[in-house]
Design a protein around this motif. Structure first.
Motif, PDB file in Angstrom:
ATOM      1  N   LEU A 103      -4.529 -39.540  -7.975  1.00  0.00           N
ATOM      2  CA  LEU A 103      -3.658 -39.102  -6.879  1.00  0.00           C
ATOM      3  C   LEU A 103      -2.746 -40.227  -6.412  1.00  0.00           C
ATOM      4  O   LEU A 103      -1.606 -39.992  -6.019  1.00  0.00           O
ATOM      5  CB  LEU A 103      -4.494 -38.576  -5.714  1.00  0.00           C
ATOM      6  CG  LEU A 103      -5.331 -37.337  -6.032  1.00  0.00           C
ATOM      7  CD1 LEU A 103      -6.207 -36.965  -4.833  1.00  0.00           C
ATOM      8  CD2 LEU A 103      -4.431 -36.169  -6.421  1.00  0.00           C
ATOM      9  N   GLU A 104      -3.249 -41.426  -6.417  1.00  0.00           N
ATOM     10  CA  GLU A 104      -2.472 -42.602  -5.997  1.00  0.00           C
ATOM     11  C   GLU A 104      -2.313 -43.545  -7.179  1.00  0.00           C
ATOM     12  O   GLU A 104      -3.267 -43.758  -7.931  1.00  0.00           O
ATOM     13  CB  GLU A 104      -3.217 -43.342  -4.871  1.00  0.00           C
ATOM     14  CG  GLU A 104      -3.367 -42.545  -3.596  1.00  0.00           C
ATOM     15  CD  GLU A 104      -2.044 -42.341  -2.887  1.00  0.00           C
ATOM     16  OE1 GLU A 104      -1.213 -43.268  -2.898  1.00  0.00           O
ATOM     17  OE2 GLU A 104      -1.850 -41.243  -2.334  1.00  0.00           O
ATOM     18  N   PRO A 105      -1.131 -44.125  -7.348  1.00  0.00           N
ATOM     19  CA  PRO A 105      -0.969 -45.100  -8.436  1.00  0.00           C
ATOM     20  C   PRO A 105      -1.834 -46.328  -8.174  1.00  0.00           C
ATOM     21  O   PRO A 105      -2.102 -46.692  -7.028  1.00  0.00           O
ATOM     22  CB  PRO A 105       0.520 -45.444  -8.395  1.00  0.00           C
ATOM     23  CG  PRO A 105       1.018 -44.990  -7.069  1.00  0.00           C
ATOM     24  CD  PRO A 105       0.072 -43.939  -6.568  1.00  0.00           C
ATOM     25  N   MET A 106      -2.291 -46.925  -9.268  1.00  0.00           N
ATOM     26  CA  MET A 106      -3.081 -48.151  -9.156  1.00  0.00           C
ATOM     27  C   MET A 106      -2.202 -49.269  -8.594  1.00  0.00           C
ATOM     28  O   MET A 106      -1.031 -49.383  -8.970  1.00  0.00           O
ATOM     29  CB  MET A 106      -3.601 -48.584 -10.528  1.00  0.00           C
ATOM     30  CG  MET A 106      -4.607 -47.632 -11.139  1.00  0.00           C
ATOM     31  SD  MET A 106      -6.168 -47.599 -10.265  1.00  0.00           S
ATOM     32  CE  MET A 106      -6.811 -49.193 -10.693  1.00  0.00           C
ATOM     33  N   GLU A 107      -2.770 -50.049  -7.712  1.00  0.00           N
ATOM     34  CA  GLU A 107      -2.031 -51.191  -7.179  1.00  0.00           C
ATOM     35  C   GLU A 107      -1.965 -52.266  -8.247  1.00  0.00           C
ATOM     36  O   GLU A 107      -2.947 -52.547  -8.930  1.00  0.00           O
ATOM     37  CB  GLU A 107      -2.733 -51.722  -5.929  1.00  0.00           C
ATOM     38  CG  GLU A 107      -1.899 -52.733  -5.189  1.00  0.00           C
ATOM     39  CD  GLU A 107      -2.476 -53.084  -3.835  1.00  0.00           C
ATOM     40  OE1 GLU A 107      -2.444 -54.276  -3.493  1.00  0.00           O
ATOM     41  OE2 GLU A 107      -2.961 -52.168  -3.142  1.00  0.00           O
ATOM     42  N   ARG A 108      -0.811 -52.841  -8.421  1.00  0.00           N
ATOM     43  CA  ARG A 108      -0.597 -53.866  -9.442  1.00  0.00           C
ATOM     44  C   ARG A 108      -0.349 -55.209  -8.776  1.00  0.00           C
ATOM     45  O   ARG A 108       0.153 -55.281  -7.653  1.00  0.00           O
ATOM     46  CB  ARG A 108       0.620 -53.510 -10.311  1.00  0.00           C
ATOM     47  CG  ARG A 108       0.593 -52.121 -10.938  1.00  0.00           C
ATOM     48  CD  ARG A 108      -0.570 -51.910 -11.852  1.00  0.00           C
ATOM     49  NE  ARG A 108      -0.512 -52.835 -12.947  1.00  0.00           N
ATOM     50  CZ  ARG A 108      -0.963 -52.598 -14.163  1.00  0.00           C
ATOM     51  NH1 ARG A 108      -1.512 -51.452 -14.449  1.00  0.00           N
ATOM     52  NH2 ARG A 108      -0.880 -53.505 -15.107  1.00  0.00           N
ATOM     53  N   MET A 109      -0.703 -56.260  -9.480  1.00  0.00           N
ATOM     54  CA  MET A 109      -0.431 -57.605  -8.983  1.00  0.00           C
ATOM     55  C   MET A 109       1.077 -57.834  -8.962  1.00  0.00           C
ATOM     56  O   MET A 109       1.788 -57.321  -9.825  1.00  0.00           O
ATOM     57  CB  MET A 109      -1.064 -58.654  -9.907  1.00  0.00           C
ATOM     58  CG  MET A 109      -2.569 -58.677  -9.878  1.00  0.00           C
ATOM     59  SD  MET A 109      -3.298 -59.764 -11.160  1.00  0.00           S
ATOM     60  CE  MET A 109      -2.448 -61.303 -10.897  1.00  0.00           C
ATOM     61  N   PRO A 110       1.569 -58.606  -8.003  1.00  0.00           N
ATOM     62  CA  PRO A 110       2.994 -58.950  -8.032  1.00  0.00           C
ATOM     63  C   PRO A 110       3.321 -59.756  -9.297  1.00  0.00           C
ATOM     64  O   PRO A 110       2.488 -60.531  -9.777  1.00  0.00           O
ATOM     65  CB  PRO A 110       3.185 -59.820  -6.784  1.00  0.00           C
ATOM     66  CG  PRO A 110       1.962 -59.628  -5.960  1.00  0.00           C
ATOM     67  CD  PRO A 110       0.864 -59.181  -6.873  1.00  0.00           C
ATOM     68  N   VAL A 111       4.493 -59.573  -9.816  1.00  0.00           N
ATOM     69  CA  VAL A 111       4.922 -60.281 -11.025  1.00  0.00           C
ATOM     70  C   VAL A 111       4.733 -61.782 -10.869  1.00  0.00           C
ATOM     71  O   VAL A 111       4.343 -62.483 -11.813  1.00  0.00           O
ATOM     72  CB  VAL A 111       6.395 -59.946 -11.352  1.00  0.00           C
ATOM     73  CG1 VAL A 111       6.920 -60.815 -12.476  1.00  0.00           C
ATOM     74  CG2 VAL A 111       6.538 -58.475 -11.686  1.00  0.00           C
ATOM     75  N   GLU A 112       4.979 -62.289  -9.660  1.00  0.00           N
ATOM     76  CA  GLU A 112       4.872 -63.727  -9.420  1.00  0.00           C
ATOM     77  C   GLU A 112       3.483 -64.274  -9.742  1.00  0.00           C
ATOM     78  O   GLU A 112       3.324 -65.448 -10.055  1.00  0.00           O
ATOM     79  CB  GLU A 112       5.236 -64.063  -7.958  1.00  0.00           C
ATOM     80  CG  GLU A 112       6.672 -63.771  -7.592  1.00  0.00           C
ATOM     81  CD  GLU A 112       6.963 -62.281  -7.381  1.00  0.00           C
ATOM     82  OE1 GLU A 112       6.038 -61.504  -7.038  1.00  0.00           O
ATOM     83  OE2 GLU A 112       8.121 -61.885  -7.594  1.00  0.00           O
TER      84      GLU A 112
END
Length: 175
Positions: free
Chosen positions: A158-167
Motif C-alpha cells: 500500500l505504501e512505497p518502501m522508504e529509500r535511503m537518500p542518494v547522498e
C-alpha cells in the motif's frame, strides 16, 4: 518517455510477494525475455540463460529450495536466471565468472522492469539452496542459478518502501 516519467516508472516498481495466481500470458513471457535480450553484457557474450518455470510441481520444489518462501509457489511464473560461465570464460578466462554473474543480474533487472511495464509484479529472490535448484532443473555444471524471479499479477504494498537518500550512497572522486 522523458526523464521524469522514467524516474516515476522506477519509483512505482516494488517487490511483490503476494500473487493472485492467474497464469501469465505467453505474450508477457515473450516480452520479458525480449527485453532481457537487450541488456548490456561484457564483451556482448550474453553470458546468461533463463529457465521459465510455470509448472505447479516444479514451482513447489523451487519454493522448498528457496527456504520455503511461499511466493515462489504462488507466482504463476518463476524465471530462474542463471550465469553461463562458458560464454564469458571462453574470452575472459577466470574473470569471466564475475562477468557472467554481472550479465545475469543485469538481464534479470531488465526482466523486472519489463514485467513492471506490462503491469505485472515481480520479486527478486536470492535466498535459495543453489545445489537444490541445480538438481530440480537439471542444470549443467557450467550454469549457476543466480536469481529466482517470481512474476505475475499481485498485490503491491500500500505504501512505497522508504529509500535511503542518494547522498548516503555517494562518494565523489574518492571515498
Amino acid at each position: 518517455m522523458d526523464s521524469s516519467e522514467f524516474l516515476r516508472f522506477l519509483r512505482t516498481r516494488s517487490s511483490v510477494r503476494d500473487y493472485y495466481g492467474q497464469p501469465l500470458e505467453a505474450e508477457d513471457i515473450d516480452y520479458i525475455l525480449a527485453c532481457a535480450s537487450t541488456a548490456p553484457s561484457a564483451g556482448n557474450r550474453e553470458a546468461w540463460d533463463v529457465v521459465v518455470v510455470t509448472d505447479d510441481d516444479i514451482r513447489l520444489e523451487l519454493s522448498s529450495a528457496a527456504l520455503d518462501q511461499v511466493h515462489v509457489t504462488e507466482a504463476p511464473a518463476v524465471f530462474v536466471v542463471c550465469a553461463n560461465y562458458v560464454r564469458s570464460i571462453s574470452r575472459y578466462g577466470e574473470r569471466g565468472i564475475l562477468y557472467a554473474v554481472q550479465d545475469a543480474t543485469i538481464a534479470c533487472t531488465y526482466m523486472m522492469l519489463a514485467a513492471h511495464a506490462r503491469g505485472l509484479h515481480s520479486c527478486w529472490t536470492g535466498a535459495f539452496e543453489e545445489e537444490s535448484v541445480r538438481e530440480i532443473l537439471d542444470l549443467p555444471q557450467h550454469i549457476r542459478p543466480i536469481v529466482l524471479l517470481t512474476v505475475g499479477k499481485g498485490r503491491p504494498p500500500l505504501e512505497p518502501m522508504e529509500r535511503m537518500p542518494v547522498e548516503e550512497h555517494l562518494h565523489r572522486e574518492t571515498w
